[in-house]
Scaffold this motif. Sequence first.
Motif, PDB file in Angstrom:
ATOM      1  N   MET A  20       0.787  -1.005   0.243  1.00  0.00           N
ATOM      2  CA  MET A  20      -0.256   0.007   0.200  1.00  0.00           C
ATOM      3  C   MET A  20       0.990   1.577  -0.138  1.00  0.00           C
ATOM      4  N   GLY A  21       2.435   1.299   0.679  1.00  0.00           N
ATOM      5  CA  GLY A  21       2.793   2.894   1.272  1.00  0.00           C
ATOM      6  C   GLY A  21       3.303   2.868  -0.185  1.00  0.00           C
ATOM      7  N   SER A  22       4.245   1.931  -1.259  1.00  0.00           N
ATOM      8  CA  SER A  22       4.299   2.085  -2.596  1.00  0.00           C
ATOM      9  C   SER A  22       3.943   2.336  -3.179  1.00  0.00           C
ATOM     10  N   LYS A  23       2.376   2.580  -3.799  1.00  0.00           N
ATOM     11  CA  LYS A  23       1.369   2.577  -4.452  1.00  0.00           C
ATOM     12  C   LYS A  23       1.639   4.071  -4.207  1.00  0.00           C
ATOM     13  N   VAL A  24       0.537   4.141  -2.632  1.00  0.00           N
ATOM     14  CA  VAL A  24       0.772   5.748  -2.301  1.00  0.00           C
ATOM     15  C   VAL A  24       1.673   6.834  -3.149  1.00  0.00           C
ATOM     16  N   SER A  25       2.949   6.074  -2.434  1.00  0.00           N
ATOM     17  CA  SER A  25       4.039   7.223  -2.323  1.00  0.00           C
ATOM     18  C   SER A  25       4.425   6.796  -4.232  1.00  0.00           C
ATOM     19  N   ALA A  26       4.315   6.652  -5.001  1.00  0.00           N
ATOM     20  CA  ALA A  26       3.522   6.382  -6.294  1.00  0.00           C
ATOM     21  C   ALA A  26       3.242   7.806  -6.702  1.00  0.00           C
ATOM     22  N   LYS A  46      -8.774   2.872  -7.413  1.00  0.00           N
ATOM     23  CA  LYS A  46      -7.976   1.422  -6.829  1.00  0.00           C
ATOM     24  C   LYS A  46      -7.161   0.793  -7.392  1.00  0.00           C
ATOM     25  N   ASP A  47      -6.641   0.363  -8.441  1.00  0.00           N
ATOM     26  CA  ASP A  47      -5.094   0.708  -8.432  1.00  0.00           C
ATOM     27  C   ASP A  47      -3.726   1.360  -7.222  1.00  0.00           C
ATOM     28  N   TYR A  48      -4.136   2.783  -7.527  1.00  0.00           N
ATOM     29  CA  TYR A  48      -3.343   3.340  -6.153  1.00  0.00           C
ATOM     30  C   TYR A  48      -3.094   3.251  -5.135  1.00  0.00           C
ATOM     31  N   TYR A  49      -4.692   3.070  -4.690  1.00  0.00           N
ATOM     32  CA  TYR A  49      -5.284   3.852  -3.154  1.00  0.00           C
ATOM     33  C   TYR A  49      -5.745   2.831  -2.520  1.00  0.00           C
ATOM     34  N   THR A  50      -5.913   2.239  -1.387  1.00  0.00           N
ATOM     35  CA  THR A  50      -6.382   1.537  -0.322  1.00  0.00           C
ATOM     36  C   THR A  50      -7.350   2.646   1.055  1.00  0.00           C
ATOM     37  N   PRO A  92       1.714   6.727 -15.851  1.00  0.00           N
ATOM     38  CA  PRO A  92       2.325   5.042 -15.800  1.00  0.00           C
ATOM     39  C   PRO A  92       1.136   3.994 -16.137  1.00  0.00           C
ATOM     40  N   GLU A  93       1.420   2.916 -16.926  1.00  0.00           N
ATOM     41  CA  GLU A  93       0.400   1.716 -16.173  1.00  0.00           C
ATOM     42  C   GLU A  93       0.175   1.548 -14.803  1.00  0.00           C
ATOM     43  N   THR A  94      -1.055   1.481 -14.409  1.00  0.00           N
ATOM     44  CA  THR A  94      -1.432   0.875 -13.236  1.00  0.00           C
ATOM     45  C   THR A  94      -1.955  -0.027 -12.468  1.00  0.00           C
ATOM     46  N   ASN A  95      -1.893  -0.877 -13.717  1.00  0.00           N
ATOM     47  CA  ASN A  95      -2.396  -2.472 -13.306  1.00  0.00           C
ATOM     48  C   ASN A  95      -1.030  -2.954 -13.615  1.00  0.00           C
TER      49      ASN A  95
END
Length: 399
Positions: A1-7, A127-131, A188-191
């Motif tokens: 989760m952290g890496s997605k939110v950071s990106a 949904k891909d980026y955040y949780t 960038p592509e998120t999936n």
Amino acid sequence: MGSKVSAAGQIWFLIPLLALLAAFPPLSTDMYLPAIPYLGKLWSVDLKTVNLTLVCFLLSYSPALLVYGPLSDRFGRRVPLLAGLLLFILGSLLCAAAGSVQALIYSRILQGIGAAAPSALGLSITKDYYTGPERHKILAIIGIIVALAPMIGPTFGGWAMLVGNWHLIFFLQAGVALVSFAGVLKIPETNTNLRHIPLTQMAGPYVSLFKNHRFLTLTMVFAVSMCPFFAFIAASSEIYILGFQVSEQAFGLYFGINALSLMAGSFLCMKLVMRVNDMVLIGFGFSGMVVGGVLLILMPHSQVLSFTLPMCCISFGFGLTRPLCVNMILETVNEDIGSASSLMMFANFIFGALAMGLISLCGEWKIMTIGLTALSTSLLTLAVIRAISHQKDKISTPT
């Protein structure tokens, strides 16, 4: 989760872009509402026929959602999203060139097929980026920004007719899609979890989703709760411009006040979501919609504010509950996110198309019908959500 939110945090325009993608349905419908009575006079057709440009947009838009979702789960979000935006641009330009109501209807069908991509896949990217709680907050922020679309859309449409003509409205829509296209090219592509499903089995994810009873129930009742808003969109220009005799520019202002109420509800959700239980906020929001529906049914409508203020209650309640309901639905799925988002949007707009079609048949009872719809759908949605939440609590409580 952290890496997605950071990106996500490294892309400074991501939240505005997601909001713009989510705003395509209201931008596609609300911006040209002020032109509907004028087009009826221009082409010597009744309002029921002109309103087919709204209904047919939704009838093409809704099934197209079901195509983009599985494609994005298999090939990624960007390619289907860019293709849809190109279709929307082409459809918008054809709308601007339309010389008859029939040509406008056909062009709106193409526009609807294109608009399905940004509205469904923008939600998938979220949904891909955040949780978790972070997604709660992001959905509320997007809800605030998206509320600007129905607020500024009719205003821009009214002023476009004043300084130019109705064709300019669709050129503006094409411009918005072009900006979105440029933004999508830069992310960038998120999936990162592509599912290599054969094209002949692309409907497979929907079979699984239909077996997910919690997802399906929440999706259906939330879609039903949106009916009064689609009815309002379809009837608003007739109610304000022909009924209350306001100008196209004043119509944009009144429509904007309603959207401002929606924004205020989403803003309050963003402020309270980390501190107040979701069910408390949902109960408060749907209660506000019930109050608005009762007022529309009981109040005499001799003045424009007697319609505007109850609608503001309904919109405020919906703005407060929408991010919570969307997040509640998304939390019921862990894979095939694109398909789930598409099915949720499909349900919303199929019920929306039905509401728009029905309100067109209600004659002078349009305001009463909107009130009855708001009252009944809000009570139904609140009851089902409470029942599902109670059932979930019982399952999660150790015996």
